[in-house]
Design a protein around this motif. Structure first.
Motif, short mmCIF file in Angstrom:
data_model
loop_
_atom_site.label_atom_id
_atom_site.label_comp_id
_atom_site.label_asym_id
_atom_site.label_seq_id
_atom_site.Cartn_x
_atom_site.Cartn_y
_atom_site.Cartn_z
N ARG A 178 -13.78 5.33 8.65
CA ARG A 178 -12.45 5.72 9.11
C ARG A 178 -11.38 4.81 8.52
N TRP A 179 -10.19 5.39 8.35
CA TRP A 179 -9.02 4.59 7.99
C TRP A 179 -8.06 4.67 9.17
N LEU A 180 -7.77 3.53 9.75
CA LEU A 180 -6.99 3.48 10.98
C LEU A 180 -5.51 3.23 10.68
N SER A 181 -4.65 3.92 11.41
CA SER A 181 -3.22 3.62 11.27
C SER A 181 -2.51 3.86 12.60
N VAL A 182 -1.34 3.26 12.69
CA VAL A 182 -0.54 3.30 13.91
C VAL A 182 0.80 3.94 13.52
N PRO A 183 1.38 4.81 14.39
CA PRO A 183 2.63 5.48 14.00
C PRO A 183 3.71 4.49 13.53
N GLY A 184 4.36 4.84 12.44
CA GLY A 184 5.50 4.06 11.96
C GLY A 184 5.16 2.76 11.25
N SER A 185 3.88 2.45 11.09
CA SER A 185 3.54 1.13 10.58
C SER A 185 2.83 1.15 9.22
N SER A 186 2.43 2.35 8.79
CA SER A 186 1.60 2.44 7.58
C SER A 186 2.20 3.45 6.60
N LEU A 187 1.72 3.37 5.39
CA LEU A 187 1.94 4.45 4.43
C LEU A 187 0.64 5.22 4.34
N THR A 188 0.69 6.51 4.56
CA THR A 188 -0.50 7.35 4.38
C THR A 188 -0.08 8.55 3.53
N LEU A 189 -0.69 8.66 2.38
CA LEU A 189 -0.25 9.68 1.43
C LEU A 189 -1.39 10.11 0.53
N SER A 190 -1.21 11.29 -0.07
CA SER A 190 -2.16 11.76 -1.06
C SER A 190 -1.41 12.39 -2.22
N LEU A 191 -1.92 12.17 -3.41
CA LEU A 191 -1.37 12.77 -4.62
C LEU A 191 -2.39 13.72 -5.21
N VAL A 192 -1.91 14.83 -5.73
CA VAL A 192 -2.78 15.80 -6.41
C VAL A 192 -2.58 15.62 -7.92
N PHE A 193 -3.70 15.45 -8.62
CA PHE A 193 -3.62 15.40 -10.08
C PHE A 193 -4.51 16.49 -10.67
N HIS A 194 -4.02 17.10 -11.72
CA HIS A 194 -4.84 18.02 -12.52
C HIS A 194 -5.12 17.29 -13.83
N PRO A 195 -6.24 16.61 -13.92
CA PRO A 195 -6.47 15.73 -15.07
C PRO A 195 -6.56 16.50 -16.39
N ILE A 196 -5.99 15.91 -17.42
CA ILE A 196 -6.17 16.45 -18.77
C ILE A 196 -7.52 15.98 -19.29
N ALA A 197 -7.96 16.53 -20.42
CA ALA A 197 -9.32 16.24 -20.91
C ALA A 197 -9.56 14.74 -21.05
N VAL B 16 -4.11 7.35 -0.34
CA VAL B 16 -3.74 5.93 -0.28
C VAL B 16 -3.28 5.59 1.13
N GLY B 17 -3.82 4.53 1.68
CA GLY B 17 -3.36 4.01 2.96
C GLY B 17 -2.93 2.57 2.79
N VAL B 18 -1.74 2.23 3.28
CA VAL B 18 -1.22 0.86 3.15
C VAL B 18 -0.80 0.37 4.53
N ASN B 19 -1.22 -0.82 4.88
CA ASN B 19 -0.72 -1.46 6.09
C ASN B 19 0.63 -2.10 5.76
N VAL B 20 1.70 -1.55 6.33
CA VAL B 20 3.03 -2.07 6.00
C VAL B 20 3.46 -3.14 7.02
N THR B 21 3.45 -2.79 8.29
CA THR B 21 3.85 -3.77 9.29
C THR B 21 2.59 -4.38 9.95
N ALA B 22 2.78 -5.46 10.67
CA ALA B 22 1.64 -6.15 11.29
C ALA B 22 0.92 -5.25 12.30
N GLU B 23 1.67 -4.31 12.91
CA GLU B 23 1.05 -3.40 13.90
C GLU B 23 -0.05 -2.55 13.26
N ALA B 24 0.03 -2.37 11.94
CA ALA B 24 -0.94 -1.52 11.25
C ALA B 24 -2.31 -2.17 11.15
N ILE B 25 -2.38 -3.48 11.33
CA ILE B 25 -3.65 -4.18 11.11
C ILE B 25 -4.59 -3.90 12.28
#
Ligand code: BT5
Length: 270
Positions: free
Chosen positions: A63-82, A146-155
């Motif tokens: 699991r990846w844990l996060s708390v509201p307002g304290s983390s960055l949680t995002l996903s990027l879609v890539f269509h890779p070239i050869a 990608v998940g990033v702990n931004v504020t201390a509450e995210a830890i």
């Protein structure tokens, strides 16, 4: 489906060239949202960003844990070239390198713990989860979460962790703008993507490699435990280590655990 985004996020994202993006106030996993979007035509470079994620996933069902307002949680879609498909394992490092560069711009000294963690002062500040979408035998898309702990509450509490954690603000000692960090990261990942198939990319990865030259306990797939000296990441994404008898062993992500830096010196996988 997108929801009204905070003004500050809209402003920061307007500085980045993005083909499409979606904001969700709360979601289970942005990787799942991105995967669903792939089936509905998400373009290359599309972004899903959530203010809060309730069912965040790590590798192998963790699991990846996060708390509201304290983390960055995002996903990027890539269509890779050869040229990128030939190096599909590098997408994890692509996100980790872009994060590391972003943190360095803030004045921090980040490292990458192979294969997918970003560390500051030997503590995990961010994790990357890459999931490949297949269409038969062909790669349809790569979802880079990608998940990033931004504020201390995210830890998360140390009792639920296998490896010590930290946050950007804890390391910096000052507050940062979550969406500003996101914009810098997006700029950087777009730039670094141009380098993905090159030797320069591998140099950058190895230059950021945590615990290089150090001897750590590792656990192999068969359950055997041994000491191994971390040498380098190879072009195919495998980690080269040296065993006590001098032999070199190549480790595949997900197939081994290696546990540096923890006081009780237990083996880990997070
Ligand atoms: C990762 O897996 O580190 C990948 C994390 C990816 C999260 C993103 S958020 C957006 C996108 N949507 C998702 O559902 N996921 C991605 P792994 O190397 O397997 O590490 C997981 C382990 O990290 C857990 O077992 C915990 O020990 C630890 N952990 C969980 N939450 C953490 C946190 N906030 N900070 C530091 N460590 C954490």
């Amino acid at each position: 489906m997108s929801e009204p985004a905070p003004i500050s996020l809209i402003q920061h994202l307007s500085t980045v060239s993005l083909p499409a993006w979606r904001f969700l106030a709360e979601t289970s996993s942005t990787n799942d949202d991105a995967a669903a979007w792939v089936h509905n035509g998400a373009p290359d470079g599309a972004l899903v960003v959530a203010d809060h994620q309730t069912g965040g996933r790590g590798r192998g069902g963790r699991r990846w844990l996060s708390v509201p307002g304290s983390s960055l949680t995002l996903s990027l879609v890539f269509h890779p070239i050869a040229a990128e498909k030939a190096h599909i394992t590098r997408f994890t490092a692509l996100a980790a390198l872009a994060l590391a560069d972003t943190f360095e711009l803030l004045g921090l000294t980040p490292q990458i713990k192979w294969p997918n963690d970003v560390l500051i002062n030997h503590r995990k500040v961010a994790g990357v989860l890459v999931e490949v979408q297949w269409l038969g035998d062909a790669i349809a898309a790569v979802v880079v979460g990608v998940g990033v702990n931004v504020t201390a509450e995210a830890i998360p509490h140390s009792a639920v962790l296998r490896f010590p954690a930290t946050s950007v603000e804890s390391e910096l000692g000052v507050g940062v703008d979550r969406w500003g960090i996101l914009a810098t990261f997006l700029h950087r990942i777009q730039q670094l993507r141009q380098l993905l198939p090159t030797a320069d990319f591998m140099d950058r990865w190895n230059n950021r490699l945590a615990f290089q030259g150090q001897t750590l306990p590792i656990r192999l797939l068969d359950g055997t435990e041994t000491q191994a000296k971390v040498l380098q990441v190879l072009s195919d994404g495998r980690l080269s280590v040296q065993l006590p008898d001098g032999r070199q062993q190549l480790l595949v992500a997900g197939e081994i655990d290696y546990q540096p830096g923890r006081e009780d010196s237990n083996l880990f996988d997070g």
